[in-house]
Design a protein around this motif. Structure first.
Motif, PDB file in Angstrom:
ATOM      1  N   GLU A  66       0.787  -1.080  -0.213  1.00 38.16           N
ATOM      2  CA  GLU A  66       0.162   0.108  -0.421  1.00 38.16           C
ATOM      3  C   GLU A  66       0.848   1.329   0.036  1.00 38.16           C
ATOM      4  N   THR A  67       2.043   1.150   0.614  1.00 38.32           N
ATOM      5  CA  THR A  67       2.781   2.035   0.182  1.00 38.32           C
ATOM      6  C   THR A  67       4.042   2.434  -0.012  1.00 38.32           C
ATOM      7  N   ASP A  68       4.465   1.319  -0.385  1.00 39.30           N
ATOM      8  CA  ASP A  68       5.792   0.866  -0.995  1.00 39.30           C
ATOM      9  C   ASP A  68       5.895   0.306  -2.659  1.00 39.30           C
ATOM     10  N   THR A  69       6.931   0.793  -3.440  1.00 40.79           N
ATOM     11  CA  THR A  69       6.786   0.720  -5.236  1.00 40.79           C
ATOM     12  C   THR A  69       7.929  -0.587  -5.597  1.00 40.79           C
ATOM     13  N   PRO A  70       7.443  -0.033  -6.802  1.00 36.45           N
ATOM     14  CA  PRO A  70       8.215  -1.696  -7.418  1.00 36.45           C
ATOM     15  C   PRO A  70      10.034  -0.482  -7.054  1.00 36.45           C
ATOM     16  N   LYS A  71      10.176   0.420  -7.193  1.00 38.99           N
ATOM     17  CA  LYS A  71      11.478   0.653  -6.605  1.00 38.99           C
ATOM     18  C   LYS A  71      11.907  -0.332  -5.473  1.00 38.99           C
ATOM     19  N   GLU A  72      11.150  -0.276  -4.196  1.00 37.83           N
ATOM     20  CA  GLU A  72      11.801  -0.725  -3.655  1.00 37.83           C
ATOM     21  C   GLU A  72      11.826  -1.934  -3.568  1.00 37.83           C
ATOM     22  N   ALA A  73      10.679  -2.671  -4.336  1.00 45.10           N
ATOM     23  CA  ALA A  73      10.837  -3.987  -4.890  1.00 45.10           C
ATOM     24  C   ALA A  73      12.571  -4.359  -5.713  1.00 45.10           C
ATOM     25  N   GLU A  74      12.966  -3.086  -6.099  1.00 43.19           N
ATOM     26  CA  GLU A  74      14.000  -3.612  -6.948  1.00 43.19           C
ATOM     27  C   GLU A  74      15.713  -3.469  -5.825  1.00 43.19           C
ATOM     28  N   SER A  75      15.404  -2.355  -4.948  1.00 50.05           N
ATOM     29  CA  SER A  75      15.927  -2.428  -3.671  1.00 50.05           C
ATOM     30  C   SER A  75      16.300  -3.539  -2.893  1.00 50.05           C
ATOM     31  N   ILE A  76      15.363  -4.432  -2.214  1.00 49.47           N
ATOM     32  CA  ILE A  76      15.225  -5.323  -1.607  1.00 49.47           C
ATOM     33  C   ILE A  76      16.301  -6.329  -2.996  1.00 49.47           C
ATOM     34  N   GLY A  77      15.258  -6.478  -4.177  1.00 51.32           N
ATOM     35  CA  GLY A  77      15.883  -7.329  -4.628  1.00 51.32           C
ATOM     36  C   GLY A  77      18.286  -7.095  -5.283  1.00 51.32           C
ATOM     37  N   ASN A  78      18.077  -5.716  -5.267  1.00 54.70           N
ATOM     38  CA  ASN A  78      19.664  -6.032  -5.066  1.00 54.70           C
ATOM     39  C   ASN A  78      20.486  -6.642  -3.926  1.00 54.70           C
ATOM     40  N   ASP A  79      19.931  -5.860  -3.218  1.00 54.73           N
ATOM     41  CA  ASP A  79      20.164  -6.527  -1.888  1.00 54.73           C
ATOM     42  C   ASP A  79      20.493  -7.893  -1.474  1.00 54.73           C
ATOM     43  N   PHE A  80      19.430  -8.230  -2.089  1.00 54.15           N
ATOM     44  CA  PHE A  80      19.254 -10.206  -1.927  1.00 54.15           C
ATOM     45  C   PHE A  80      20.135 -10.260  -3.475  1.00 54.15           C
ATOM     46  N   PHE A  81      20.405  -9.540  -4.013  1.00 56.37           N
ATOM     47  CA  PHE A  81      21.585 -10.264  -4.696  1.00 56.37           C
ATOM     48  C   PHE A  81      22.985  -9.899  -4.664  1.00 56.37           C
ATOM     49  N   ASP A  82      23.413  -9.220  -4.526  1.00 54.50           N
ATOM     50  CA  ASP A  82      24.994  -9.276  -3.289  1.00 54.50           C
ATOM     51  C   ASP A  82      24.978 -10.192  -2.313  1.00 54.50           C
ATOM     52  N   ILE A  83      24.003 -10.201  -1.300  1.00 49.83           N
ATOM     53  CA  ILE A  83      24.094 -11.410  -1.071  1.00 49.83           C
ATOM     54  C   ILE A  83      24.995 -12.651  -1.444  1.00 49.83           C
ATOM     55  N   VAL A  84      23.887 -13.411  -2.252  1.00 47.84           N
ATOM     56  CA  VAL A  84      23.642 -14.395  -3.240  1.00 47.84           C
ATOM     57  C   VAL A  84      25.099 -14.641  -3.840  1.00 47.84           C
ATOM     58  N   SER A  85      25.450 -13.336  -4.204  1.00 47.12           N
ATOM     59  CA  SER A  85      26.313 -13.004  -5.312  1.00 47.12           C
ATOM     60  C   SER A  85      28.007 -12.869  -4.198  1.00 47.12           C
ATOM     61  N   SER A  86      28.067 -12.760  -2.634  1.00 47.11           N
ATOM     62  CA  SER A  86      28.757 -12.704  -2.166  1.00 47.11           C
ATOM     63  C   SER A  86      30.231 -13.565  -2.011  1.00 47.11           C
ATOM     64  N   ALA A  87      31.307 -13.259  -1.784  1.00 49.64           N
ATOM     65  CA  ALA A  87      32.534 -14.244  -2.157  1.00 49.64           C
ATOM     66  C   ALA A  87      32.149 -15.197  -1.138  1.00 49.64           C
ATOM     67  N   ALA A  88      31.360 -14.950  -0.004  1.00 46.14           N
ATOM     68  CA  ALA A  88      31.094 -15.750   1.521  1.00 46.14           C
ATOM     69  C   ALA A  88      30.210 -16.812   1.572  1.00 46.14           C
ATOM     70  N   SER A  89      29.170 -16.406   0.422  1.00 49.62           N
ATOM     71  CA  SER A  89      27.719 -16.863  -0.131  1.00 49.62           C
ATOM     72  C   SER A  89      28.808 -17.923  -1.365  1.00 49.62           C
TER      73      SER A  89
END
Length: 261
Positions: free
Chosen positions: A85-108
């Motif tokens: 109701e308040t968040d937009t696809p822009k916030e979804a992009e931000s979350i997706g980018n965060d998750f992308f970085d996590i699973v792409s990290s050297a440690a992961s």
């Protein structure tokens, strides 16, 4: 109002892009009215993205693989609130980018190549991984982390976080935006659960014990119960002298360039 299914698709597609490069396969799984799920499996690990429609919480999780598939001993890697109701696809992009970085990290990537992790083993998120998690909130830290890595043989977690992260955390708390504080508390709580002993100590002794007194009352209840208890014990050490972090050797290239030798 944002279409939740499209927002979830944005997030899960980004995770899929990152994991496909590591040989993971997206499985067909059925969700429900209360939960949306995307599942990705590899040889030794599985990841899932789950959105709880009631709590409006999207979570990235991982677990080991057994002969029959994921062992379902899921471990939370990151959580974000997403209110359609308040968040937009822009916030979804931000979350997706965060998750992308996590699973792409050297440690992961390293964990994905290793054999299944034994239960009860210490966490595997180190101070460097913790520092990178703050980039989502303070983008300028990305270059600072790179400079730290380039100039020293090993990452000076305590020094870096005390010098660069702590002041920014207090600035965020000073702004008092509830949504920002909630997200920060969730991230720190997750990293405390997943972190190794150094990371857990940094979270309690360095970050939380450096929170301005005027912010504690509003910030502490947002943390996980486990972290609240640990912080209670850490507060008793506040102001006491502890053994300083041993200085790390400066990289040879940095020494010659910077010192003109």
């Amino acid at each position: 109002m944002t279409d939740v299914k499209k927002a979830f698709g944005i997030i899960s597609d980004k995770v899929q892009t990152a994991l496909a490069q590591q040989g993971f396969k997206r499985e067909k799984v059925a969700g429900s009215d209360k939960e949306m799920v995307a599942l990705f499996t590899g040889e030794s690990m599985a990841y899932s993205v789950v959105y709880d429609t009631e709590k409006m919480l999207v979570e990235l999780r991982s677990c080991s693989m057994s002969e029959d598939g994921p062992d379902n001993d899921w471990k939370s890697l990151a959580k974000w609130l997403f209110n359609p109701e308040t968040d937009t696809p822009k916030e979804a992009e931000s979350i997706g980018n965060d998750f992308f970085d996590i699973v792409s990290s050297a440690a992961s990537v390293k964990r994905a190549k290793q054999s299944k992790k034994k239960k009860g083993e210490d966490g595997n998120a180190d101070p460097l991984f913790l520092s990178k998690r703050f980039v989502t909130y303070f983008p300028e830290l990305k270059d600072m982390i790179r400079e730290e890595q380039d100039n020293y043989e090993s990452f000076r977690g305590v020094h870096f976080i005390r010098t660069n992260v702590v002041p920014r955390v207090n600035q965020l708390l000073e702004r008092g935006a509830k949504n920002e504080m909630n997200k920060l508390a969730q991230m720190i709580s997750t990293q405390y659960t997943n972190g190794d002993m150094d990371t857990r100590s940094i979270i309690t002794m360095v970050i939380l014990n450096s929170v301005d007194e005027k912010h504690i009352e509003k910030f502490e209840p947002l943390l996980s119960e486990e972290l609240q208890k640990s912080w209670t014990y850490a507060k008793k050490m506040k102001g006491k002298k502890v053994k300083p972090e041993k200085p790390k050797k400066v990289m040879a290239a940095y020494s010659s360039d910077k010192l003109g030798r």
